[in-house]
Every structure is written in structure tokens, then in C-alpha cells.
Write an enzyme that holds these catalytic residues in place. Structure first.
Site, PDB file in Angstrom:
ATOM      1  N   ARG A 286      98.307  83.175 -58.597  1.00 25.85           N
ATOM      2  CA  ARG A 286      99.153  84.687 -58.316  1.00 25.85           C
ATOM      3  C   ARG A 286      99.970  84.271 -59.583  1.00 25.85           C
ATOM      4  NH1 ARG A 286      96.931  88.103 -55.562  1.00 25.85           N
ATOM      5  NH2 ARG A 286      97.304  87.328 -53.758  1.00 25.85           N
ATOM      6  N   HIS A 293      93.701  92.050 -62.214  1.00 29.64           N
ATOM      7  CA  HIS A 293      93.571  90.652 -62.166  1.00 29.64           C
ATOM      8  C   HIS A 293      92.991  90.258 -63.563  1.00 29.64           C
ATOM      9  CE1 HIS A 293      94.845  90.488 -58.148  1.00 29.64           C
ATOM     10  NE2 HIS A 293      93.375  90.021 -57.570  1.00 29.64           N
TER      11      HIS A 293
HETATM   12  N1  HSE Z   1      92.061  88.004 -52.280  1.00 28.88           N
HETATM   13  C1  HSE Z   1      92.284  89.022 -53.675  1.00 28.88           C
HETATM   14  C2  HSE Z   1      93.799  88.469 -54.035  1.00 28.88           C
HETATM   15  C3  HSE Z   1      92.421  90.446 -53.182  1.00 28.88           C
HETATM   16  O1  HSE Z   1      94.518  88.082 -53.338  1.00 28.88           O
HETATM   17  O2  HSE Z   1      94.209  88.907 -55.149  1.00 28.88           O
HETATM   18  C4  HSE Z   1      91.025  91.156 -53.312  1.00 28.88           C
HETATM   19  O3  HSE Z   1      89.969  90.578 -53.035  1.00 28.88           O
END
Ligand code: HSE
Length: 389
Positions: A286, A293
Site C-alpha cells: 500500500r 494501482h
Molecule cells: N484489495 C484491493 C486493495 C482492492 O486493497 O487495494 C480491490 O480489489
């Protein structure tokens, strides 16, 4: 059996739901359906503008009301799906359930929908009476939009992805928390920043002290650690520690587990399809970006292929993929979350052969996780169902 056009929408006020509504309006989807808006909290209130005959919100827990829909699209989340979907099916409802949540994804009778990648699988399931359609994990969907052509050409021996996942993947509250943290950190050193003679090491000391002393309330959504000015190399649940990569839980996060499981399901690879799965290994991280993303890919090719051929395969695959020249100028212009946010573009750049050997290719790709990563495959599935009816 023909599918009618009464479409129930649940979770349309949330972040994915709002993006879905915008896209459905932009593409004229509401012209083709009779929408019925459901709510988990304000049944009886006025429905939003695209409503036609059903002008009041229905109760999202009312099975009889849900049963009247030919198709239901849920962006309400996994808890809602876990609660309502089994009740709806056991009540005898055989309509089409289109879902953004991961709850049903790996069920044998559910198809992970990403039609630019797996339209034949969707159509095949439809012919056989399939009625459960689930959007894929956002990193998986965005990665496949970028490099599906290499899988389809049979070139991928394995793939390793290192992700840089935006705050939006956690939800709306995560974005708010991130931005609030940025504000808090800025406020801490505002006067020092305004003074060009202030010490950068003093700024650094004040920032780290602030990051380490944020209250629990300031870090609720990212699990008790700050994201602003930092990163978090763990997304979703801890699946536990195994000792071997072929054990079910080998020290990976649930997000990383999804990378291999969902990629193979979408591509119809693995033991269920009578072949070996393709290994997909990831580190999912993250970072403090908003809603795109990013992923750095390492692809082991099954045999040598010239770089120009790899690039040609990628560029020709679908109308959204954009091959970005591997130059600094093109990368800064086209290959950042800021460039991609709010678009359906899937740029892939930094494509090059890696020093580890001529059969290894590296690349960097980006997708808006609320569009191709969430809402877009759902509305496209709706269109597929309407076209088939
Ligand atoms: N699991 C993903 C995340 C979100 O936490 O970025 C969408 O699939």
C-alpha cells in the site's frame, strides 16, 4: 431463458458504486434497463435521478423485493453478499447476480468477469446457465488488461508482481485518512517549510516524531500505522506461515494469494482446467497514491522472444492498453497515477529485457482501480447479459 431488464442496484452510493453509476450514465446503460435502487439504510427515500418507474428506494434486505429483479448488481461489499446472496438463491431466485465483492469469486459456479480478457469463458458459462458474475481483484484485473496477450501467446512461464496499491483499494475512509495524515504532517512543519534557511534534518525529525505519535484514531483504517510519508507492505489478511511455496499458506497476504488464484481462474488454467497453473507471485504494498494501482512486473518467458515482438503483442491486445516508450520523458508524461486516474487507459511502460537473462522481461503498468479494477467489468457484464437477452 430470456433475461428481463429490471436491474436492482445495491451499494450505489459507495465509492465503487458511485463510479459505476457515473460510468453507466456516461455509456447510456440506464436507457436499456428499468433500474430499481436498493438501500441498506434508507428504504422509502427518493431514488436517484436514473430511476424511472421505481422512484423510492427499496429495502436491500427485502428478499421478496430483490427477487423481482432480473439482474442485481451489488457494490455493497462482502458482508452484504455473504448475508443476502445465499438467502436469495435458496428462495429460488435464478436471476443474474453481478458483484464487486470477493466473497463468491472462487466458487465453482461463479465466473470472474473481465471480458476483454475472458469473454469466451463468460459466453460459455452463459450458454450453460451461469448466473453468478464477480468482478476480479483490482490488481489482477489491471495486470491482465496489460499483459493478457503474453499469457494467451503461451509465453509466460511465471510472473512476479510488485504492487504499489492506492489508498482507494481500502475504501473511501482510507483515502480520507491518508489525506488527513498528509495535512497533519504538513501542519507540523509548515513554519519550517516556509523558512528557506530551516534545517531539513529538523523537518525530518519533526515528521518522524509526528508519524510515530499519531493517535489510534488518526490511523484506524490502515491498521494502526501511518500511510502518509510511509508505505505498508501488507494488504488484507495474514494467511499464516507455511514452509513451502506449494503449501496453501506460505507466508503471503490474502491480496498476494488472490494474484495467483484469480489470474489462473480468469485464464482457465490450473488443475480444475486439466493443466498446470501459471505461477504468479507478488509483494503487494500500500502506498500513498489516491486510486491507481501500479505494478512492476517480472515475466519469465518460456523461450526467447525479441523485445520488439513482446511490445507488438502487448500494443495490439485491446483498445485500452497503451504501450509507453521506455524513455524518461514518456514515462513521466504517461506512466503515473496522476496521468491515469479517471481514465480507462492501461498504460504499460518500462518494458525491457532484464539483466538476469534474455528470457526475462520487466514492465511497469498502471490502472485506475475503481474503473478496470472494480466498476467497469461489472457494467460491461450487464451489457453482455442485455445483449444476450
Ligand atoms: N484489495 C484491493 C486493495 C482492492 O486493497 O487495494 C480491490 O480489489
Amino acid at each position: 431463458m430470456k433475461t428481463g431488464n429490471v436491474v436492482g442496484l445495491v451499494g450505489w452510493r459507495g465509492m465503487v458504486g458511485s463510479v459505476l453509476m457515473d460510468r453507466m450514465q456516461a455509456e447510456g446503460d440506464f436507457d436499456l434497463i428499468e433500474p430499481v435502487f436498493f438501500s441498506t439504510s434508507s428504504a422509502g427515500s427518493k431514488s436517484p435521478a436514473p430511476a424511472k418507474n421505481e422512484t423510492l428506494l427499496k429495502d436491500a434486505f427485502d428478499i421478496e423485493a430483490l427477487k423481482k429483479c432480473d439482474i442485481i448488481i451489488s457494490t455493497q461489499g462482502g458482508d452484504y453478499t455473504s448475508d443476502i446472496f445465499p438467502k436469495l438463491r435458496s428462495s429460488g431466485w435464478t436471476g443474474h447476480w453481478i458483484d464487486a465483492a470477493s466473497t463468491l469469486r472462487m466458487n465453482d459456479d461463479a465466473i470472474i468477469v473481465l471480458d476483454p480478457v475472458n469473454l469466451p469463458a463468460i459466453q460459455n458459462a452463459l450458454v450453460k446457465g451461469g448466473n453468478t458474475w464477480v468482478g476480479g481483484n483490482c490488481t489482477v484485473s489491471c495486470m491482465l488488461m496489460a499483459v493478457k496477450s503474453l499469457y494467451k501467446a503461451g509465453l509466460v512461464a511465471w510472473i512476479s508482481t510488485h504492487t504499489y496499491q492506492a489508498a482507494s483499494g481500502g475504501g473511501a475512509q482510507h483515502i480520507r485518512e491518508l489525506l488527513t495524515q498528509f495535512g497533519t504532517l504538513h501542519a507540523e512543519v509548515k513554519s519550517l517549510l516556509e523558512d528557506p534557511t530551516s534545517s531539513i534534518l529538523e523537518i525530518d525529525r519533526k515528521i518522524i516524531a509526528k508519524q510515530r505519535s499519531l493517535s489510534a484514531a488518526e490511523m484506524t483504517h490502515f491498521g494502526g500505522v501511518p500511510l502518509a510519508g510511509s508505505l505498508i507492505p501488507w494488504i488484507d489478511k495474514d494467511l499464516g506461515i507455511g514452509k513451502q511455496a506449494d503449501e496453501e499458506n506460505w507466508g503471503i497476504s490474502r491480496e498476494e494469494w488472490k494474484g495467483m488464484a484469480e489470474t489462473n481462474k480468469i485464464l482457465e488454467r490450473g488443475h480444475a482446467y486439466g493443466c498446470w497453473p501459471t505461477a504468479v507471485d507478488s509483494y503487494c504494498v500500500r502506498v500513498g497514491s489516491m486510486r491507481c494501482h501500479c505494478q512492476a512486473l517480472t515475466i519469465k518467458l518460456k523461450h526467447f522472444v525479441p523485445l520488439a515482438d513482446i511490445e507488438a503483442l502487448i500494443a495490439a491486445d485491446n483498445e485500452w492498453v497503451q504501450l509507453i516508450p521506455n524513455t524518461k520523458e514518456a514515462t513521466l508524461e504517461h506512466l503515473t497515477p496522476v496521468a491515469v486516474t479517471g481514465t480507462l487507459n492501461i498504460p504499460i511502460g518500462r518494458v525491457r529485457k532484464l539483466a538476469v537473462g534474455p528470457d526475462y522481461v520487466g514492465a511497469f503498468t498502471i490502472g485506475d482501480q475503481l474503473l478496470w479494477g472494480a466498476a467497469e467489468p461489472l457494467r460491461r457484464m450487464l451489457r453482455i447479459l442485455l445483449a444476450a437477452s
